[in-house]
Design a protein around this motif. Structure first.
Motif, PDB file in Angstrom:
ATOM      1  N   ASP A 130       0.850  -1.311  -0.100  1.00 33.55           N
ATOM      2  CA  ASP A 130      -0.049   0.232  -0.139  1.00 33.55           C
ATOM      3  C   ASP A 130       0.534   1.606  -0.203  1.00 33.55           C
ATOM      4  O   ASP A 130       2.062   0.938   0.058  1.00 33.55           O
ATOM      5  N   GLU A 131       0.119   2.693   0.283  1.00 35.00           N
ATOM      6  CA  GLU A 131       0.951   3.925  -0.029  1.00 35.00           C
ATOM      7  C   GLU A 131       2.069   3.383   0.547  1.00 35.00           C
ATOM      8  O   GLU A 131       3.184   4.463   0.729  1.00 35.00           O
ATOM      9  N   LYS A 132       1.743   3.336   2.666  1.00 38.33           N
ATOM     10  CA  LYS A 132       2.641   3.517   3.555  1.00 38.33           C
ATOM     11  C   LYS A 132       3.513   2.887   3.749  1.00 38.33           C
ATOM     12  O   LYS A 132       4.881   2.631   3.419  1.00 38.33           O
ATOM     13  N   ALA A 133       3.377   0.947   3.322  1.00 38.21           N
ATOM     14  CA  ALA A 133       4.693   0.730   2.432  1.00 38.21           C
ATOM     15  C   ALA A 133       5.789   0.716   1.172  1.00 38.21           C
ATOM     16  O   ALA A 133       6.772   0.456   1.283  1.00 38.21           O
ATOM     17  N   ALA A 134       4.821   1.034   0.736  1.00 36.45           N
ATOM     18  CA  ALA A 134       5.402   1.776  -1.193  1.00 36.45           C
ATOM     19  C   ALA A 134       6.810   2.618  -0.539  1.00 36.45           C
ATOM     20  O   ALA A 134       7.545   2.878  -1.416  1.00 36.45           O
TER      21      ALA A 134
END
Length: 178
Positions: free
Chosen positions: A118-122
């Motif tokens: 997701d955006e946070k992990a990426a």
């Protein structure tokens, strides 16, 4: 004289305000120069992705005590508006398929592992130097320890799932794990 001076000061202040605003429309931000380091968390995301381009160094393998345990790849998620790689708010999906041939030579692609970022992990994979192709993600992904792909032919596909649910895939990259 005083009225003329006030008018001149007003004109200069107005001109300064106009010059400050030129090129800074709502939602736009200054892009770092090519090769200039930047703080990736300060760059706006875009969701108008129409193409995913992936590149792998050869060989792309991550090794742990001689054993292949994952791979490295660069991904550019291309914006329709800019034609360049951008950072995204949706999910980046990375799939490894094992290519299995039957007796007649027909190859079947069997998914063996998938990562969903997701955006946070990426965020942790954002490359902090822009290239001529735009912004990119430098993926360094390790598959589970129990997955042994040594000697196998695999395909790696990177996809982007836009926030409207549309999935944009990269062309698959095929490798023999050695």
């Amino acid at each position: 004289m005083i009225g003329t001076m006030r008018h001149l000061v007003g004109v200069v202040m107005l001109a300064g305000a106009v010059l400050t605003l030129v090129g800074c429309q709502a939602g736009e931000q200054r892009q770092p120069a090519v090769g200039e380091p930047f703080d990736a968390s300060t760059i706006n995301t875009r969701d108008d992705i129409t193409q995913v381009n992936s590149f792998c160094v050869t060989p792309p393998w991550l090794r742990d005590e001689g054993r292949v345990v994952g791979f490295r790849a660069r991904a550019y998620l291309v914006s329709a508006a800019t034609g360049r790689g951008v950072f995204v708010p949706g999910d980046i999906l990375v799939t490894v398929h094992k290519c299995v041939a039957d007796r007649s030579g027909v190859v079947t692609r069997v998914p063996v592992h998938e990562w969903t970022l997701d955006e946070k992990a990426a965020m942790g994979f954002r490359v902090t130097k822009r290239t001529l192709m735009g912004y990119s993600y430098g993926l360094i992904l390790r598959w589970p320890d129990e997955l042994n792909l040594m000697g196998e032919v695999i395909e790696i596909t990177i996809k982007y799932r836009r926030t409207d649910g549309v999935i944009i895939p990269s062309p698959p990259k095929q490798f023999r794990v050695e």
